[in-house]
Design a protein around this motif. Structure first.
Motif, PDB file in Angstrom:
ATOM      1  N   ASP A 183      67.345  46.068  90.413  1.00  0.00           N
ATOM      2  CA  ASP A 183      68.249  46.530  91.476  1.00  0.00           C
ATOM      3  C   ASP A 183      69.700  46.475  91.018  1.00  0.00           C
ATOM      4  O   ASP A 183      70.138  45.471  90.457  1.00  0.00           O
ATOM      5  CB  ASP A 183      68.113  45.630  92.713  1.00  0.00           C
ATOM      6  N   GLY A 190      67.491  41.459  85.625  1.00  0.00           N
ATOM      7  CA  GLY A 190      67.313  42.379  86.749  1.00  0.00           C
ATOM      8  C   GLY A 190      67.583  41.747  88.101  1.00  0.00           C
ATOM      9  O   GLY A 190      67.555  42.430  89.115  1.00  0.00           O
ATOM     10  N   ASN A 191      67.838  40.451  88.129  1.00  0.00           N
ATOM     11  CA  ASN A 191      68.220  39.825  89.388  1.00  0.00           C
ATOM     12  C   ASN A 191      69.404  38.885  89.149  1.00  0.00           C
ATOM     13  O   ASN A 191      69.665  38.473  88.015  1.00  0.00           O
ATOM     14  CB  ASN A 191      67.040  39.078  90.014  1.00  0.00           C
ATOM     15  N   GLN A 192      70.112  38.524  90.233  1.00  0.00           N
ATOM     16  CA  GLN A 192      71.418  37.895  90.089  1.00  0.00           C
ATOM     17  C   GLN A 192      71.430  36.455  89.553  1.00  0.00           C
ATOM     18  O   GLN A 192      72.339  36.115  88.794  1.00  0.00           O
ATOM     19  CB  GLN A 192      72.167  37.939  91.428  1.00  0.00           C
ATOM     20  N   ASP A 213      72.340  46.652  93.179  1.00  0.00           N
ATOM     21  CA  ASP A 213      72.887  45.697  94.149  1.00  0.00           C
ATOM     22  C   ASP A 213      74.392  45.774  94.358  1.00  0.00           C
ATOM     23  O   ASP A 213      75.157  44.891  93.933  1.00  0.00           O
ATOM     24  CB  ASP A 213      72.454  44.267  93.818  1.00  0.00           C
ATOM     25  N   GLU A 258      64.014  34.275  94.896  1.00  0.00           N
ATOM     26  CA  GLU A 258      63.740  35.393  93.963  1.00  0.00           C
ATOM     27  C   GLU A 258      63.865  34.975  92.507  1.00  0.00           C
ATOM     28  O   GLU A 258      64.462  35.684  91.688  1.00  0.00           O
ATOM     29  CB  GLU A 258      64.700  36.562  94.232  1.00  0.00           C
ATOM     30  N   TRP A 318      75.909  37.332  98.289  1.00  0.00           N
ATOM     31  CA  TRP A 318      75.023  36.608  97.361  1.00  0.00           C
ATOM     32  C   TRP A 318      74.972  37.333  96.014  1.00  0.00           C
ATOM     33  O   TRP A 318      74.944  36.695  94.968  1.00  0.00           O
ATOM     34  CB  TRP A 318      73.604  36.501  97.944  1.00  0.00           C
ATOM     35  N   ASP A 319      74.977  38.676  96.074  1.00  0.00           N
ATOM     36  CA  ASP A 319      75.015  39.461  94.844  1.00  0.00           C
ATOM     37  C   ASP A 319      76.436  39.515  94.287  1.00  0.00           C
ATOM     38  O   ASP A 319      76.680  39.236  93.126  1.00  0.00           O
ATOM     39  CB  ASP A 319      74.565  40.909  95.115  1.00  0.00           C
TER      40      ASP A 319
HETATM   41 CA    CA Z   1      68.897  41.437  93.293  1.00  0.00          CA
END
Ligand code: CA
Length: 757
Positions: A643, A601-603, A645, A534, A350-351
């Motif tokens: 993260d 900060g998130n994908q 990741d 998220e 997913w990342d």
């Molecule tokens: Ca993440």
């Protein structure tokens, strides 16, 4: 500039002046990057990984309690061990860990009481070498091999010198051989490391034992002179002569004790001193990092680039070993059996489908080819394609993104697997729900096929699932089409436009929809969770990787599309915590970044800055890409916007710094942004070089005025994988002013399904 960064850079210059001729890139890497993290706020959630590229085992100092996912936190001032680590993320904790801790004066086994104080001034943290001197004057050094490490403990003069081996949180066993100065044993602990699996280790010491014994870490009871123990948290201790300097070689294996001994002999056997191991590790890293040579940036920019490139070169790890004839074989975390060939694990697709694997197709195509075959082998062993491997099938997050890796590899000429087997495995994946977590098989698959979307609230994160399933179905369709497989192409062609079914024209957002077709009530675009993963509606709007032009059509034209891209940055950084019921760290990080609703900060939103290229405003991508690189990354302990990741957030930086990004894995295209350096040379495995030259590039001159590829004018907002593979020169002329006439024709747009190209 922060004082710490300055000190780091000065030490760097001293290092690089000495070794300038040998491209000593490893000394640009700060393995402490991103380690100043905690549960509520992460600056990377990394630990000082001391390891070789994609190595089976890595080593790190440990500030946290045994079993805690935050194994090293920069703000802490005490270390309790030096451990073999495999952790992907603080959130997933770790598996198959054991650790060493030296102490002087008296033997203290208790992990809380044996902690020793240190200061970052007495610490060196590089991929090939970690060193720390405690306040008690004990110095510990570590240098890695692929399946082991060379450590050295230097005790202060006059004091008693002890070393504790901690069996960590699960079943473990040790056998001490005083005459041979050797300890062997195994551990079984942590996430995804199933009962019965063993991480066998062999440890050689170059100094005799004065005393020795076993202990266990629950009650911390010590059994002097005992040479064998097996049970929960069983460990060993040894005492050396006072003030000793002890070299320790350790290696481990998932296959057998004999293989662990072979790994040690092969990788470290001839190394008389730690310096030999350290220099070899430096040479391996310098070779790996010199796949990209960047020029014309500041020392700080080089440190950021190579620190990120290092982090992009750790996961997925090699999970195979070499038998006595040098043939690869492995213990499979999927079926617990030994198989010939290659295996890789420890990553969440997913990342990492977004940039880490596409980066590997450029930098490590041979390894990537082995990996693709290993994916099919994993399917044969456990009946499912991996989605989150740690080290076995964890099924975390959402989507069936193994097919993204497979289609992307095929599109880029990697032919190491049977595409029919891949498509059959994917069809099974996409029409069943597996037993391990939401992303093992397809959650909500029946409704997805019947309704054309996953209904909410029947399924958590349903809209995110619909969007990512549709992208995955595109990947299966394109793999089927590339390999002339009409049967599978017909199946997935029907599904790959399903993103349209969760688009609400009245709000111009992707939204939650129930089984009878009604939109979720009380819609708030800044509300996190619910139908999204998220993130919120601002973040998930762009998850149409396969058909950005189709998204533009849904939004009734490029003006609406680019205005919405602009709004991501101009909206207030407001958070509605939604189904999370409280602030999660990703929310805090978005607010801290102060870039509106842009949550790098998130994908989910990481590709968004590149999408202006599809709306005939490429200069805005150029501006934002540079702004994100400049604002959200550096080489310090606070160096990531959230993260890291498993290499994904680092790979975003590496690709972006080269000047392009993999918006649609599964195609052979990379979308152009704005390179960070005046000159970049990619040294390919096939011996060719692809060079990106950016004349007049600077912090202000972020806009592309003109471009040429191998001497021909290049107006397209993308390049192709084969342009890179064949070697060549992409020449850019940079400016501080946007060039409004360049890259705006329909032919300049990157791939979209609706464009038919
Ligand atoms: Ca993440």
């Amino acid at each position: 500039m922060k004082l710490k960064l300055l000190i780091f850079l000065i030490s760097l210059q001293i290092g690089t002046q000495v070794c300038a001729q040998t491209a000593d890139l490893v000394n640009y890497v700060n393995t402490l990057q991103g380690t100043n993290s905690k549960h509520e706020l992460t600056r990377g959630n990394t630990y000082p990984t001391t390891a070789l590229p994609f190595a089976m085992h890595t080593w790190t100092p440990q500030t946290g309690r045994n079993g805690d996912g935050w194994k090293y936190q920069y703000f802490k001032d005490k270390i309790r061990g030096f451990q073999q680590a495999h952790q992907c993320s603080s959130w997933s904790r770790d598996y198959a860990v054991f650790s060493f801790m030296p102490m002087t004066g008296r033997l203290v086994v208790n992990e809380n009481e044996r902690e020793a104080k240190f200061s970052h001034e007495d610490e060196i943290a590089r991929p090939n070498y970690y060193k720390v001197r405690f306040e008690n004057q004990i110095t510990t050094e570590m240098s890695p091999s692929e399946r082991g490490a060379h450590l050295r403990f230097s005790y202060p003069k006059g004091g008693k010198s002890f070393l504790v081996l901690d069996g960590y949180t699960g079943l473990s066993g040790v056998t001490i051989y005083p005459k041979e100065r050797k300890i062997t044993g195994f551990v079984n602990n942590g996430e995804g490391f199933k009962e019965g699996f063993k991480n066998f280790f062999v440890i050689h010491f170059d100094q005799p034992f004065k005393t020795y014994g076993t202990w266990e870490n629950k009650e911390n009871t010590i059994h002097a002179n005992e040479t064998e123990a097996e049970g929960q948290g069983k460990g060993a201790y040894v005492q050396f002569k006072d003030g000793a300097k002890v070299q320790v070689k350790v290696a481990s294996s998932y296959i057998s004790m004999e293989q662990a001994a072979l790994n040690l002999e092969r990788e470290l056997g001839a190394d008389k001193t730690l310096e030999v191991t350290k220099e070899r590790a430096a040479a391996i890293w310098n070779k790996s990092l010199s796949k990209v040579i960047v020029e014309g940036g500041s020392e700080a920019d080089l440190a950021t680039f190579y620190s990120c490139f290092f982090r992009a070169s750790i996961f997925s790890r090699k999970f195979y070993e070499l038998d006595k004839n040098g043939k690869p074989y492995y213990f499979s975390p999927y079926d617990g059996k030994i198989h010939p060939g290659f295996m890789f694990t420890d990553t969440g697709f997913w990342d990492t489908f977004r940039a880490q694997f596409p980066l590997n197709t450029i930098m490590h195509p041979e390894m990537h080819g082995r990996y693709m075959q290993a994916l099919i082998d994993a399917y044969k062993q456990c009946g499912w394609l991996p989605s989150w491997s740690f080290p076995s099938e964890a099924g975390s997050m959402i989507g069936n993104h193994a097919i993204s890796l497979l289609a992307d590899a095929w599109a880029k000429g990697i032919r190491t697997f049977d595409p029919k087997e891949a498509l059959a495995a994917y069809l099974h994946e996409a029409t069943n729900k597996g037993p391990w977590g939401p992303a093992n098989g397809r959650d909500g698959w029946k409704e997805y096929y019947q309704l054309g979307y996953v209904p909410y609230p029947d399924y958590r994160e349903a809209t995110a699932k619909t969007l990512e399933y549709a992208y995955d179905d595109y990947c299966a369709w394109t793999l089927a089409k590339m390999t002339g497989n009409k049967f599978y192409a017909d199946i997935f062609e029907r599904q790959m436009y399903n993103y349209k079914n969760v688009y609400d024209p009245s709000t111009r957002f992707m939204r939650g929809k129930n089984a009878s077709g009604q939109w979720t009530s009380n819609f708030d675009p800044v509300e996190w969770g619910g139908p999204y993963t998220e993130g919120n509606a601002w973040h998930y709007h762009w998850s149409v990787f396969q058909d950005i032009d189709g998204l533009i059509n849904l939004m009734e034209g490029p003006q609406n599309f680019t205005a919405k891209l602009d709004s991501v940055f101009s909206e207030p950084s407001k958070v509605n915590v939604g189904t999370y019921r409280g602030m999660i760290h990703e929310m805090t990080e978005m607010v801290m970044a102060n870039m509106g609703q842009y949550a790098h900060g998130n994908q989910p939103i990481q590709h968004m800055v590149y999408l202006y290229n599809y709306g005939s405003q490429p200069w805005k991508s150029q501006f934002h890409v540079r702004n994100v690189m400049r604002k959200l990354y550096d080489a310090t302990e606070n160096g990531y916007p959230g993260d890291e990741d498993q290499g994904q957030t680092s790979s975003w930086y590496v690709l972006s710094a080269l000047g392009f990004y993999s918006v649609t894995p599964g195609t052979d295209q990379y979308v152009i942004g704005s390179p960070m350096f005046k000159k970049v040379t990619i040294n390919l495995e096939n011996g060719k070089k692809f060079v990106i030259e950016a004349t007049n590039n600077s912090a202000e001159n972020v806009y592309i005025k003109s471009a040429s590829m191998n001497g021909k004018i290049h107006t397209a907002n993308f390049i192709r994988h084969k342009d890179i593979l064949e070697g060549g020169l992409l020449k850019l002329e940079m400016s501080d002013q946007p060039e409004f006439t360049r890259g705006i024709a329909s032919a300049d747009k990157p791939f979209s399904l609706s464009l038919g190209k």
